[in-house]
Motif scaffolding. Structure first.
Motif, mmCIF file in Angstrom:
data_model
loop_
_atom_site.group_PDB
_atom_site.id
_atom_site.type_symbol
_atom_site.label_atom_id
_atom_site.label_comp_id
_atom_site.label_asym_id
_atom_site.label_seq_id
_atom_site.Cartn_x
_atom_site.Cartn_y
_atom_site.Cartn_z
ATOM 1 N N UNK A 1 0.802 -1.210 0.000
ATOM 2 C CA UNK A 1 0.000 0.000 0.000
ATOM 3 C C UNK A 1 0.836 1.262 0.000
ATOM 4 N N UNK A 2 2.019 1.151 0.542
ATOM 5 C CA UNK A 2 2.858 2.342 0.585
ATOM 6 C C UNK A 2 3.385 2.665 -0.810
ATOM 7 N N UNK A 3 3.481 1.615 -1.652
ATOM 8 C CA UNK A 3 3.936 1.868 -3.009
ATOM 9 C C UNK A 3 2.780 2.140 -3.967
ATOM 10 N N UNK A 4 1.602 1.645 -3.618
ATOM 11 C CA UNK A 4 0.447 1.866 -4.465
ATOM 12 C C UNK A 4 -0.669 2.520 -3.651
ATOM 13 N N UNK A 5 -0.417 3.731 -3.199
ATOM 14 C CA UNK A 5 -1.360 4.339 -2.254
ATOM 15 C C UNK A 5 -2.766 4.536 -2.839
ATOM 16 N N UNK A 6 -2.828 4.965 -4.092
ATOM 17 C CA UNK A 6 -4.148 5.228 -4.676
ATOM 18 C C UNK A 6 -4.969 3.944 -4.692
ATOM 19 N N UNK A 7 -4.326 2.871 -5.137
ATOM 20 C CA UNK A 7 -5.028 1.606 -5.255
ATOM 21 C C UNK A 7 -5.558 1.139 -3.900
ATOM 22 N N UNK A 8 -4.697 1.184 -2.903
ATOM 23 C CA UNK A 8 -5.133 0.659 -1.604
ATOM 24 C C UNK A 8 -6.139 1.580 -0.922
ATOM 25 N N UNK A 9 -6.029 2.875 -1.164
ATOM 26 C CA UNK A 9 -7.044 3.783 -0.605
ATOM 27 C C UNK A 9 -8.396 3.488 -1.236
ATOM 28 N N UNK A 10 -8.364 3.272 -2.556
ATOM 29 C CA UNK A 10 -9.611 2.949 -3.238
ATOM 30 C C UNK A 10 -10.180 1.639 -2.706
ATOM 31 N N UNK A 11 -9.286 0.684 -2.458
ATOM 32 C CA UNK A 11 -9.746 -0.591 -1.918
ATOM 33 C C UNK A 11 -10.454 -0.385 -0.579
ATOM 34 N N UNK A 12 -9.918 0.524 0.218
ATOM 35 C CA UNK A 12 -10.530 0.803 1.516
ATOM 36 C C UNK A 12 -11.937 1.369 1.329
ATOM 37 N N UNK A 13 -12.063 2.288 0.400
ATOM 38 C CA UNK A 13 -13.384 2.892 0.174
ATOM 39 C C UNK A 13 -14.365 1.841 -0.314
ATOM 40 N N UNK A 14 -13.890 0.994 -1.264
ATOM 41 C CA UNK A 14 -14.741 -0.078 -1.756
ATOM 42 C C UNK A 14 -15.188 -0.982 -0.625
ATOM 43 N N UNK A 15 -14.255 -1.314 0.253
ATOM 44 C CA UNK A 15 -14.576 -2.164 1.397
ATOM 45 C C UNK A 15 -15.683 -1.556 2.250
ATOM 46 N N UNK A 16 -15.526 -0.265 2.541
ATOM 47 C CA UNK A 16 -16.540 0.394 3.384
ATOM 48 C C UNK A 16 -17.915 0.296 2.721
#
Lengths: 530, 492
Positions: A367-382
């Motif tokens: 996630x530290x290298x792909x911040x956008x992707x993992x942030x989006x994943x978090x939003x999707x999860x919510x």
């Protein structure tokens, strides 16, 4: 108006023709895909405007059997489904361009071609004016997606294809078709009518049987035990999993269940006869079991697949509650889950292309290298879990209130439990990504020669959206080594930007739908009536 | 001219047959056969149109008034079957040229076309005549020529297959002629319409019932109803491809027609269903045929044999429709006569294309053919989907009415069985699809697509499969009218 409906079917088919014609020129071919997708969304938007104004455009294509027509009719529920599918097609097309090139997939023309056919059949499902038309396009959709599922052409893909087509065909032919002919035999028609067509035509004893024939016969709704095809379909390239097996195909299934409940049975009639009580619990069981299985999956796409199985049954459950709130929740969940799950799949695909990681346990620190992707994943999860500030909160809310109104307090507990479960198994991914330590986990991630994704992007002279390519230059990665530097550089050219843009759009939509769920809500109230 | 259409229907191909022998050259004989087949189709279509407008046509041969003279009698039912038979003939004849030149030695080609035209006229004769003994005569013409056609196959086993068919077919024909003889003894008439009037007076006699039994066995042998189907798989497997395509789509259909005509028109539907319990006898046989033969088909490795077993199962569907003893059920039967001819014709012709190029129809030999012969295999897939009964193909139309018929009778387990067995069809078609599309092509790189002379007729049938699946209004209407005629039991 009629023209619009015909265009909704015709435009993707015409797009497919252009894709085939432009096969020698990939850029033009992809442009054809994008233009077609954009045009289709514009058409559906026009239909939406008309339908929300009270119009019900109709078109008859053919009359295969006397009295049984292939007819299209736009009504609010179908418009809702068509809106989501056509919008997400644009996004997915953009995403696919990045993914398919970045992943060096073969037979890309075939891929885009059948994708367009699949969307055409989805439009047919969404605007079907009667059960027969729905069934026909449902089957065409299975056939059109088969080459996509088996895209890789490997032994594994072949086996998966067999399961996919086997389950979808068997259930639809043995249960659904029987149900359709039975409805025709008793009601003398198969047209969708507000309030249903069965009242007064069938005895109370037959209603639960008929309803079960549809709930289980629409295999695309993946109610257990007929869910195995969905995890099997995950061998497909990720854009297929994203659009078809999180949105178009599976939503075609639950949409069909909802549509049949509302327009063939009439949800009031279902409630009066109590036909759906045991089916509510079948759906509830799928919700819980799907979540539990998802827990055990380390493969990211498999986990998402079981999460989908579980989430689809929310929609089925809403339909089986057979009251306005349940139906509204059901319809809204089609929309909310679509945006949430497609975001998750996009992220999974981006991780696979950029870092060649497919297992959850390999994601530590990524996630530290792909911040956008993992942030989006978090939003999707919510959104999948149903937490504010995402759209998923609304559908869960309506489903919960609907369960209370149906007097099924037990189901509320099921909804709560399942939310907790999905929170646990989905949140693990962004947590590992952001807080996990690289090099830990079952398989361990390879070190990446020091350069961050952003550095690479600049070195390649690409736009900042490139960031997500992250660890792809990992010299130790065997899966990557054979491409050679030139090919690699070529594959990078402009591709990931498309994928990140797609991810950003769908994640933003998840949030936007929390603030502005109005259009979908209004469409659903038009379905349930005042 | 138009008044003589009924006799021309038979005479045109019958007279063309000997001319084929005089022509000596294969291509010339072929040209004549094509012309005769197309003429037969044109006549059949004209007859169907005439019957739909004006009702029953009666034609007295040589102006000898029936019931003494031989009468040709055309109503909706047999006009429909005439169109099926001559239609398939009209598609197979042009197809035969390339296929037969590859599979039959040059010197025998004129003989082949002579036998083919004799078989065609025999089948048309059985269908059009209103005289029982005439049925027997044409039955022998068509059967003897069919034995010869099958024996022309390349493999030596074609000879034993033809011989076996000859024995079984002759037994069937003998049973039929005994039945006809007994009826003649009881009534003194051979004219079907006349018999339909005379028979109710002697319903109770044992002789009539025995005659019924002999006829039943004879017809069931001819139409290959399980367990009397044993001649069929080998005959279809080893016959030349064009012959298989023709026979599979016509011969058993005509046998089904004979059964319907005798039992529902001559004896009358009330006698068959109420006195002889025909429905209760046929129902279990049909169900076993459908289920067991579909299962057997799954395990075949020779695709022609696979399709042959599938044919036996499909005949089961036709008989199943009859065993519902309702207009809807019979509509399904009559629809399936037509629809099955279209789909099996297309499938066997696709196999003929494969045979033409790679000389084998073994499932392993077909590996990777999807890329080598895309049009051929696409035709096979389309025909196969139709066989499975996918919506918008003719197979779906048949299935719809069959299940509707079952539900009308309240026999939902039968409906489920029909649906389940259509999945078995999916399985055996799928095995071929997987071989053709998912395996690598082992053979020689030079293998090309079949010539258009083969593909054209094949795709014509595929197109009909789709056309009549999308717009079945006309076929359903004709089949329903025909079913009503038969169920009235009054006779044309």
């Amino acid at each position: 108006m009629t023209t619009l409906l015909l265009l909704a079917l015709g435009v993707p088919v015409a797009g497919a023709a252009f894709i085939a014609l432009l096969r020698r020129n990939p850029n033009a071919r992809e442009a054809a895909s994008l233009v077609t997708a954009g045009a289709l969304f514009a058409i559906v938007l026009r239909i939406y405007q008309a339908v929300s104004g009270g119009a019900r455009p109709e078109a008859v294509l053919a009359e295969p059997l006397p009295g049984i027509r292939i007819a299209l009719e736009a009504e609010p529920l179908g418009v809702l489904f068509a809106l989501i599918a056509s919008f997400l097609w644009i996004v997915t097309t953009a995403y696919s361009i990045g993914y398919m090139r970045g992943h060096h997939e073969k037979n890309q023309t075939r891929f885009y071609l059948f994708f367009a056919f699949a969307i055409a059949s989805v439009m047919g499902v969404a605007f079907a004016g009667n059960l027969f038309t729905l069934f026909a396009f449902y089957e065409v959709l299975s056939l059109a997606t088969f080459p996509l599922v088996t895209h890789a052409g490997t032994e594994k893909a072949k086996r998966a294809g067999r399961v996919y087509l086997g389950i979808l065909f068997s259930t639809s032919v043995v249960f659904q078709l029987l149900g359709i002919i039975w409805v025709y035999a008793v009601a003398g028609t198969v047209d969708f009518e507000p309030g249903g067509i069965l009242r007064g035509n069938v005895g109370a004893g037959l209603v639960p049987i008929l309803l079960a024939l549809f709930v289980f016969g629409i295999g695309k709704a993946a109610v257990m035990p007929f869910h195995r095809w969905l995890p099997a379909a995950m061998v497909a390239p990720t854009p297929v999993s994203a659009l078809l097996h999180a949105v178009a195909v599976v939503k075609a299934g639950v949409f069909a269940v909802l549509k049949v409940t509302v327009y063939i049975f009439g949800f009031e009639f279902v409630a009066e006869t109590g036909a759906s009580v045991w089916l509510m619990w079948a759906a509830a069981a799928t919700i819980i079991l799907g979540s539990l299985v998802a827990f055990t999956k380390d493969n990211l796409k498999a986990r998402l697949a079981y999460s989908t199985v579980s989430q689809l049954s929310y929609v089925v459950l809403g339909a089986m509650l057979a009251n306005s709130l349940g139906v509204i929740g059901s319809g809204m969940h089609i929309a909310m889950h679509a945006f949430g799950k497609i975001t998750l799949f996009f992220c999974a695909g981006a991780i696979m292309v950029a870092a060649h990681k497919s297992e959850v346990s390999q994601l530590n620190g990524l996630g530290r290298r792909m911040p956008v992707t993992f942030a989006a994943f978090l939003i999707g999860t919510l959104s999948i879990v149903g937490l504010p500030p995402t759209g998923g909160a609304w559908s869960k809310w309506f489903l919960g209130v609907g369960s209370v109104e149906a007097g099924q307090i037990g189901l509320v507990a099921v909804l709560m439990l399942s939310s907790l479960l999905s929170l646990a198994y989905l949140l693990e991914i962004p947590l590992r990504g952001f807080f996990g330590k690289e090099g830990e986990g079952a398989h361990g991630a390879h070190g990446d020669g020091g350069a961050s994704g952003e550095d690479h992007a600049r070195a390649d002279g690409s736009a900042p959206g490139f960031a997500d390519r992250g660890g792809s230059h990992d010299a130790h990665d065997p899966a990557h080594a054979h491409h050679g530097p030139q090919q690699d550089a070529h594959a990078h050219h402009g591709a990931p930007r498309w994928s990140v843009a797609a991810i950003t759009v769908t994640a933003a939509a998840c949030v936007a739908l929390f603030v502005y769920p109005e259009p979908f809500y209004r469409l659903m109230t038009m379905v349930t009536g005042p | 001219m138009s008044a003589h259409l009924p006799i021309l229907q038979v005479v045109v191909p019958l007279l063309a047959a000997p001319f084929c022998l005089f022509l000596k050259r294969g291509r010339a004989a072929w040209g004549l056969a094509v012309l005769a087949s197309w003429a037969a189709l044109a006549i059949a279509l004209a007859l169907l149109g005439q019957v739909m407008q004006e009702g029953v046509l009666s034609y007295a041969i040589g102006d000898w008034a029936p019931p003494i003279g031989i009468e040709y009698r055309v109503d909706v039912v047999n006009a429909w079957v005439l169109v099926i038979v001559s239609g398939i003939g009209a598609v197979v004849a042009p197809y035969a040229m390339a296929s037969i030149e590859r599979e039959v030695e040059a010197g025998r080609i004129p003989l082949f076309y002579a036998a083919y035209l004799l078989c065609l006229s025999g089948l048309l004769g059985i269908t059009i005549t209103g005289d029982m003994f005439n049925v027997f005569v044409f039955l022998e013409i068509s059967s003897l020529s069919a034995y010869a056609l099958i024996a022309l196959g390349q493999a030596r086993r074609a000879l034993t297959s033809a011989f076996r068919y000859l024995i079984m077919g002759s037994v069937g024909a003998t049973f039929i002629v005994i039945g006809i003889g007994l009826l003649y003894v009881m009534t003194g008439s051979l004219n079907m319409a006349d018999l339909a009037q005379l028979l109710p007076e002697v319903w109770d006699s044992r002789t009539v019932k025995v005659a019924y039994g002999f006829l039943a066995v004879g017809f069931c042998l001819k139409l290959a109803l399980f367990p009397l189907h044993l001649w069929l798989p080998n005959a279809y497997t080893y016959a030349p491809s064009a012959v298989t395509a023709f026979m599979a789509s016509t011969a058993t259909k005509v046998a089904v027609y004979m059964l319907l005509r005798f039992f529902l028109t001559v004896f009358g539907a009330p006698f068959s269903f109420d006195v002889m319990a025909l429905d209760r006898v046929l129902l279990p046989l049909a169900l076993v045929a459908i289920a067991s033969m579909s299962l057997v088909a799954i395990f075949q490795v020779n695709v022609k044999r696979l399709l042959a077993y599938s044919s036996v199962a499909q005949i089961g569907y036709m008989i199943l429709g009859l065993s519902f003893a309702t207009v809807t059920g019979l509509t399904a039967t009559l629809l399936h006569l037509f629809n099955h001819a279209l789909m099996k014709g297309a499938l066997f012709m696709a196999m003929g294309c494969v045979m033409y190029r790679i000389g084998s129809v073994h499932i392993n030999a077909m590996a990777g053919l999807g890329r080598r012969m895309p049009w051929t295999m696409a035709a096979f897939v389309a025909g196969g989907l139709s066989l499975v009964g996918v919506p918008l193909t003719v197979g779906f139309v048949s299935k719809w009415y069959l299940i509707l018929g079952a539900l009308e009778r309240g026999w939902w387990p039968v409906a489920i069985l029909v649906l389940l067995t259509s999945l078995l069809a999916l399985v055996y078609i799928w095995r071929v699809v997987e071989a053709a599309y998912f395996r690598d092509f082992p053979g020689d790189e030079s293998t090309r697509e079949a010539p258009w002379t083969l593909l054209g007729p094949t795709w014509a049938l595929v197109a009909l499969n789709l056309y009549f699946g999308i717009d079945a209004g006309r076929t359903v209407e004709i089949a329903r009218q025909a079913a009503e005629v038969l169920m009235a039991g009054i006779g044309p």
